[in-house]
Design an enzyme around this catalytic site. Structure first.
Site, PDB file in Angstrom:
ATOM      1  N   ASP A  77       0.822  -1.203   0.000  1.00 12.66           N
ATOM      2  CA  ASP A  77       0.000   0.000   0.000  1.00 12.66           C
ATOM      3  C   ASP A  77       0.858   1.256   0.000  1.00 12.66           C
ATOM      4  O   ASP A  77       2.057   1.216   0.275  1.00 12.66           O
ATOM      5  CB  ASP A  77      -0.953   0.023   1.199  1.00 12.66           C
ATOM      6  CG  ASP A  77      -0.207   0.036   2.531  1.00 12.66           C
ATOM      7  OD1 ASP A  77       0.774  -0.719   2.672  1.00 12.66           O
ATOM      8  OD2 ASP A  77      -0.601   0.798   3.438  1.00 12.66           O
ATOM      9  N   GLU A 144       0.046  -1.290   5.567  1.00 11.87           N
ATOM     10  CA  GLU A 144       1.090  -0.930   6.526  1.00 11.87           C
ATOM     11  C   GLU A 144       0.919   0.496   7.022  1.00 11.87           C
ATOM     12  O   GLU A 144       1.162   0.812   8.188  1.00 11.87           O
ATOM     13  CB  GLU A 144       2.467  -1.104   5.873  1.00 11.87           C
ATOM     14  CG  GLU A 144       3.647  -0.927   6.816  1.00 11.87           C
ATOM     15  CD  GLU A 144       4.193   0.488   6.885  1.00 11.87           C
ATOM     16  OE1 GLU A 144       5.060   0.762   7.732  1.00 11.87           O
ATOM     17  OE2 GLU A 144       3.738   1.336   6.085  1.00 11.87           O
TER      18      GLU A 144
END
Length: 483
Positions: A77, A144
């Site tokens: 991400d 994350e």
């Protein structure tokens, strides 16, 4: 240099493909599917766990079958931020990159090199047929950036390796062996709105162009925080004039970014509107001098605004006082000499947004010492609770403590010295890394983190220092061959 000349070509080709795939935190489905199909199409053992983490396994090359398994890990991400005047849909649009000297940048948005470049390095290694290595597990975690929920949701046994190299660091030549734990604290003020007093004049104040940055890695650089600056001015104004009423306050987007811009709308008595405008100009000049080294592109504006209902005056007063009082920045420095005086504990006021009936404040606390993390969160909660807000802290994620003995660390350092003729810096980082969660779930794992140089991550100024990608690539391949 143009984009076709970037080296290593295989890494930058993978990075370009990754940047064509939308992958906001918590909405990484397209990236997960891309990785699954990629692994299957290359005939590699590929699995997706119930959380959405992806693992792609590659057998050892001939002669390396007896080596221990190495895990390469990055997160899929990216932080999605853009300049206020740029139109961009992070759920649909591809990141547009360009070369600026030795740097790779994006056009008005975050670049996604945090941690797209780590993913690209993994895919390039998986695809190569001329690299010597033992058994590999390439792991791509999701989400994350907004709480490490991918790593948190990973069950024991998903990874089976002996060593883990996290590719989510941002300073080439630095080997990270420790990271901070973190929690978020949220405060909520509830109120009723009412009409502004008769004779009020509405003003809209905006501040933009701040440097911002990562709320962990950049917290010690004395960069301006838009929320704290706007709160300071409101506190000053409320202290000087009676009858000032708050209608709106908006600033910041992400818990892990120092807010770069913001605005508020206030109603002031007609008799003092020119005084408030003059105060704003004086305040702007003073703040620009205060942050003349770190924030050189500040843009200040104040203009008339349409009338609207205002927030209950007592709630607004307590909210403004809390913004003035709340801790922000570095709270403590590590005393362990092995960690080179890095930040131990900090807090960042990250976002404030008002609605018709609520004002919500989001903040982020970090520490390498978990008891002090608890203390910092309690300090922030207490400040807002004294101001009458409801406040709570998230469960967060743990710190990663440095191992006294590490074969992986020793190998990584030795390889670096052999390649480049100098010792790397071995240190901790104040940002959160997934290694903290892995150390709880997989206590036997020997871990380090390193990567190419990035600057101003989590902002539209994010950039990647191109030559360091080749350096990290060469270093990593030597480690894989040697370990």
């Amino acid at each position: 240099m143009n984009k076709n000349e970037l080296k290593p070509a295989s890494v930058f080709e993978q990075f370009a493909k990754i940047n064509s795939i939308p992958r906001p935190s918590k909405r990484e489905e397209k990236m997960i599917e891309y990785l699954r199909q990629w692994g299957d199409s290359h005939g590699l053992d590929t699995k997706v766990d119930e959380t959405g983490n992806v693992i792609i396994r590659k057998p050892a090359t001939k002669g390396y079958e007896d080596r221990k398994t190495v895990i390469l890990q990055s997160h899929m991400d990216m932080v999605c931020d853009k300049l206020v005047d740029v139109e961009f849909d992070f759920d649909k649009d591809a990141i547009q990159t360009y070369v600026d000297g030795e740097w790779l940048r994006a056009k008005g948005t975050t670049l996604g090199a945090d941690d797209g470049i780590g993913c690209a390095i993994e895919l390039a290694i998986l695809e190569a047929d001329d690299i010597e290595h033992g058994p590999l597990e390439c792991v791509f975690t999701r989400d994350e950036e907004t709480g490490l929920s991918g790593a948190e949701g990973m069950k024991a046994g998903f990874m089976t390796g002996d060593y883990l190299i996290n590719l989510d660091s941002e300073d080439e030549g630095e080997i990270f062996v420790s990271c901070a734990g973190g929690r978020n604290t949220t405060a909520k003020f509830t109120f009723q709105r009412e009409e502004a007093p008769a004779g009020s004049f509405f003003l809209k104040a905006q501040l933009k162009g701040l440097t911002g940055g990562h709320s962990g890695d950049d917290i010690n650089k004395k960069r301006a925080n838009a929320i704290k600056l706007l709160g300071r001015f409101l506190f000053q104004t409320l202290s000087r004039y009676e009858g000032v009423r708050l209608a709106q306050f908006h600033s910041g987007k992400l818990h892990n970014a120092i807010p770069r811009d913001g605005l508020f709308v206030i109603a002031v008595p007609n008799a003092v509107k020119e005084n408030v405008k003059a105060d704003w100009n004086v305040f702007a000049a003073q703040v620009e001098e205060e942050f003349r080294v770190t924030d050189t592109q500040m843009v200040w504006s104040m203009e008339s605004a349409d009338a609207e209902p205002v927030i209950d005056p007592e709630v607004a007063r307590r909210f403004i006082y809390a913004l003035q009082a709340v801790d922000n920045g570095v709270y403590a420095i590590c005393q362990d000499p092995a960690l080179n005086g890095m930040v131990e504990t900090s807090s960042n006021i990250a976002a404030v947004h008002s609605s018709e009936t609520e004002m919500t404040v989001l903040s982020s606390q970090r520490s390498n010492v978990m008891s002090n993390l608890d203390n910092m969160c309690a300090t922030i909660r207490a400040t807002f609770q004294l101001a009458g807000a409801e406040a709570w802290s998230s469960d967060g994620y743990p710190a990663w403590k440095m191992r006294a003995e590490s074969h992986l660390r020793d190998t990584v350092v030795a390889c670096y010295k052999e390649l480049f003729g100098k010792d790397p810096v071995v240190r901790g980082i104040h940002a959160g890394l997934e290694c903290g969660l892995f150390s709880e779930r997989y206590p036997q794992l020997d871990m380090v983190s390193f990567g190419p140089t990035l600057r101003d991550v989590h902002t539209p100024d994010e950039r990647l220092l191109i030559p360091t990608v080749q350096m990290v690539w060469n270093h990593l391949l030597m480690v894989l061959k040697t370990i």
